[in-house]
Design an enzyme around this catalytic site. Structure first.
Site, PDB file in Angstrom:
ATOM      1  CG  HIS A 107      38.896  41.651  42.691  1.00 59.26           C
ATOM      2  ND1 HIS A 107      39.450  40.548  43.299  1.00 59.26           N
ATOM      3  CD2 HIS A 107      37.829  41.180  41.981  1.00 59.26           C
ATOM      4  CE1 HIS A 107      38.755  39.475  42.991  1.00 59.26           C
ATOM      5  NE2 HIS A 107      37.760  39.821  42.191  1.00 59.26           N
ATOM      6  CB  SER A 162      31.506  42.996  34.154  1.00 56.24           C
ATOM      7  OG  SER A 162      32.476  42.764  33.146  1.00 56.24           O
ATOM      8  CD  GLU A 175      35.056  39.096  44.304  1.00 53.10           C
ATOM      9  OE1 GLU A 175      34.584  39.622  43.272  1.00 53.10           O
ATOM     10  OE2 GLU A 175      35.851  38.146  44.270  1.00 53.10           O
ATOM     11  CG  ASP A 235      56.453  54.842  32.493  1.00 58.39           C
ATOM     12  OD1 ASP A 235      55.678  55.739  32.833  1.00 58.39           O
ATOM     13  OD2 ASP A 235      57.657  54.821  32.822  1.00 58.39           O
TER      14      ASP A 235
END
Length: 676
Positions: free
Chosen positions: A131, A291, A449, A616
């Site tokens: 997500h 969150s 969700e 990276d």
């Protein structure tokens, strides 16, 4: 390839883990095989989508379009089979993407069938997304999810399908005897409840289960072969939204960084090499109201630097998982799975699951005005507000609809209806539910969700039918398709963002509890599960392509592709940023899956050796259009704290589209510079 810089924290933990990863067993091979009840395989695929001018998925901002790469997206696949019955197997794939839409899963299954026969089907393939909101979108076949990406993006769709398929094929070819381990722990400081008022509406007993209003559970499944760890899957619920809606660089966000750090910075994985070495996936659970932005504002907490936060929150997830490696208990038991399809627009829910003793029904999908208000991670337009009764214009319209249809009121109120996406056919209504057993661990995979209390109810429902404890059940959201949020009926009544995005109405969670109870009972009894209604195959409404592809590339006047427009300085200290700008071309001509747009190289006695590429953390690839057909690539490299002293250079690789359509490769190399 990947960078060599480490977090620089928890050195004893890292040293111990590194020793574990490189140790070998002294037991005879025959004895080890007798003690290892599973066949285990793992593989990584590059799923990086279009790096330029592709709308991003998650925040629903039309202006948020890709301008380059901070870290590449990966698909990490794990195959587990019973040693004595290899036909009893499952593949779990964790993808650095906003969602895994049904059409992506169908395309992956089709390619797997062409190459591997019926080894992997809807039953035993679990695709789940991290997500991340920092990745390209436009890969759904339903209209709603392609609106903000200016239509369907075939390049990004193909990148996902190709990379996921490759990861599964590699994991399948990698099967060998091994052991599984399972450990559970807790992690704080990596999540906060962004919908606290809705959470507080739940019964006191359930709230007591989460005293800080967060789900701190971190669950680790380890993969061990020849006496050493070769992989791990971690489940922990927190949104992959450390990067804000202002970011336009592709990234796996905090979960992508956690996987990268364990694989590359701790274990030394070379992503462009043939053997993955160690594969670490950080998957989602019931993260709807969780969150990572600890200050409840985009890009904030624990610092005001969104990239630092990505690294810190990802690092905390890694550290919590790594601490569990030594405490993992051996997993025993068989591999099993059940899957079914549910038409969520019309599920009749029995009183056993509704909580009010009455039979209830779900209904066609509708988005509420609170959905448009957005969440704390990415607020919407200021003229929309979260909360029931806070959007009077849509409230008036909804009240008229509810008066005309008492059934609609019973199923959707108090939602202030913004958009009837179900009636428009803009979202899927027939959705997959899946239950996977790996020994005593059970994965509840669904395309929503789920809030933490919603996840608790699902885990308790499934555990009761299976005769196990809820601790042995993990809710895996964002799996196999996508259809918004899933709140408890009590949370739904708050009509915060999450409730406004619970599309099938107030009774959606009880409907899922009922349907998972059904397939869990089947699994417990050894019975087959009903397939359910036919899937919506290849809906074409969402495949409309509104954005043209690359027409032609041209270098700046008097320059060639790959020419250096801005050279680096003569020398840099560790922690300083190197910047080089090249005359470039559109990166969507060639996404360079499994490859790179840049190389950071150090001179050695044997020649130039690559120390980092565009996968990276230490590098950034920024693309910018200059005029109509010209463009530049600015490559940034932050010199790692452990970078060796010496002479370095930056290499850029690209592909230009010439008049007539031919694609020509090019490269450019900067002047050298000193480090240290």
């Amino acid at each position: 390839m990947g960078g060599a810089e480490a977090l620089g924290r928890r050195p004893l933990l890292k040293a111990g883990l590194a020793a574990l990863l490189t140790s070998t067993s002294t037991a005879p091979a025959s004895a080890r095989q007798r003690a290892e009840p599973y066949l285990l395989g793992r593989g990584i695929g590059d799923v990086t989508g279009q790096a330029a001018e592709n709308g991003m998925m998650g925040y629903a901002r039309i202006g948020q379009r890709t301008t380059g790469i901070h870290q590449r997206q990966r698909a990490r696949a794990f195959v587990v089979a019973e040693h004595d019955r290899p036909d009893r197997r499952v593949a779990v794939v964790v993808v650095d993407a906003g969602m895994v839409f049904g059409c992506v899963r169908e395309a992956v299954l089709k390619r797997l069938a062409e190459r591997l026969g019926n080894r992997y089907t809807h039953r035993n393939l679990l695709l789940t997304a991290t997500h991340t909101h920092a990745a390209p979108g436009g890969f759904s076949c339903h209209t709603l999810y392609n609106v903000t990406t200016v239509g369907f993006q075939p390049g990004t769709f193909e990148a996902l399908v190709t990379g996921i398929t490759a990861a599964i094929e590699r994991a399948d070819a990698n099967l060998a005897p091994g052991r599984l381990g399972l450990a559970r722990g807790e992690l704080s400081g990596a999540s906060v409840n962004r919908s606290r008022a809705a959470f507080e509406r739940n019964p006191a007993e359930e709230k007591r289960h989460f005293p800080e209003a967060v789900d701190p559970s971190t669950v680790l499944l380890t993969f061990e072969r020849d006496g050493r760890p070769v992989g791990a899957i971690n489940w922990f619920p927190t949104h992959a939204t450390s990067l804000s809606p202002d970011n336009t660089l592709i990234s796996g966000d905090n979960k992508g960084y956690a996987a990268y750090h364990w694989e590359r910075e701790v274990s030394g994985v070379d992503y462009r090499g043939a053997e993955p070495g160690f594969v670490a996936a950080f998957a989602q659970s019931n993260a709807a109201d969780m969150s990572p932005n600890l200050e409840l504002r985009p890009g904030t907490g624990p610092t005001d630097d969104e990239f630092a936060n990505t690294r810190i929150i990802g690092g905390r997830q890694y550290a919590a998982a790594a601490r569990l490696v030594n405490s993992a208990r051996p997993v025993s038991g068989g591999i099993d799975h059940r899957v079914s399809r549910v038409d969520m627009s019309g599920v009749t829910v029995a009183p056993e699951f509704t909580g009010d003793g009455r039979q209830r029904t779900t209904c066609a999908a509708a988005l509420g005005a609170s959905f448009a208000a957005g969440a704390e991670d990415g607020p919407g337009p200021s003229f929309f507000d979260e909360g029931a009764g806070n959007n009077p214009f849509f409230g008036t319209i909804s009240e008229a609809l509810y008066r005309a249809s008492p059934e609609l009121r019973e199923r959707q109120a108090p939602k202030e209806i913004l958009l009837p996406v179900g009636a428009l056919g803009w979202v899927p209504r027939v959705l997959p539910i899946q239950l996977v057993r790996i020994g005593e661990l059970h994965l509840v995979a669904l395309p929503q969700e789920v809030s933490i209390v919603g996840g608790l109810r699902l885990r308790r429902t499934v555990a009761e039918r299976l005769g196990t404890t809820p601790e042995n059940v993990v809710v895996v959201g964002y799996s196999n398709d996508y259809a918004g949020y899933l709140t408890t009926p009590e949370e739904y009544d708050q009509q915060a963002y999450e409730g406004g995005h619970t599309m099938f109405g107030r009774w959606s969670l009880p409907a899922y509890q009922q349907e998972f109870a059904r397939i869990a009972s089947d699994l417990a009894a050894g019975a087959e599960s009903a397939a359910g209604p036919s899937a919506e195959l290849n809906p074409e409404g969402g495949r409309v392509r509104l954005q043209p592809g690359v027409v032609v590339d041209a270098p700046p006047p008097g320059k060639e592709f790959g020419d250096v427009l801005e050279q680096p300085g003569e020398s840099y200290g560790r922690g300083e940023r190197v910047r080089v700008v090249f005359a470039s071309a559109h990166p969507n001509n060639n996404r360079r899956g499994g490859d790179t747009f840049l190389l950071v190289q150090r001179r050695t006695p044997a020649g130039w050796s690559t120390v980092a590429d565009d996968g990276d953390w230490s590098t950034e690839y920024h693309w910018a259009r200059k005029g109509v057909a010209a463009s530049t690539a600015a490559i940034h490299w932050t010199v790692p704290s452990r970078a060796a002293s010496g002479e370095y250079r930056i290499v850029h690789r690209g592909d230009a589209k010439e008049p007539g359509g031919r694609i020509r490769r090019f490269s450019g190399t900067s002047a050298s510079f000193r480090v240290g």
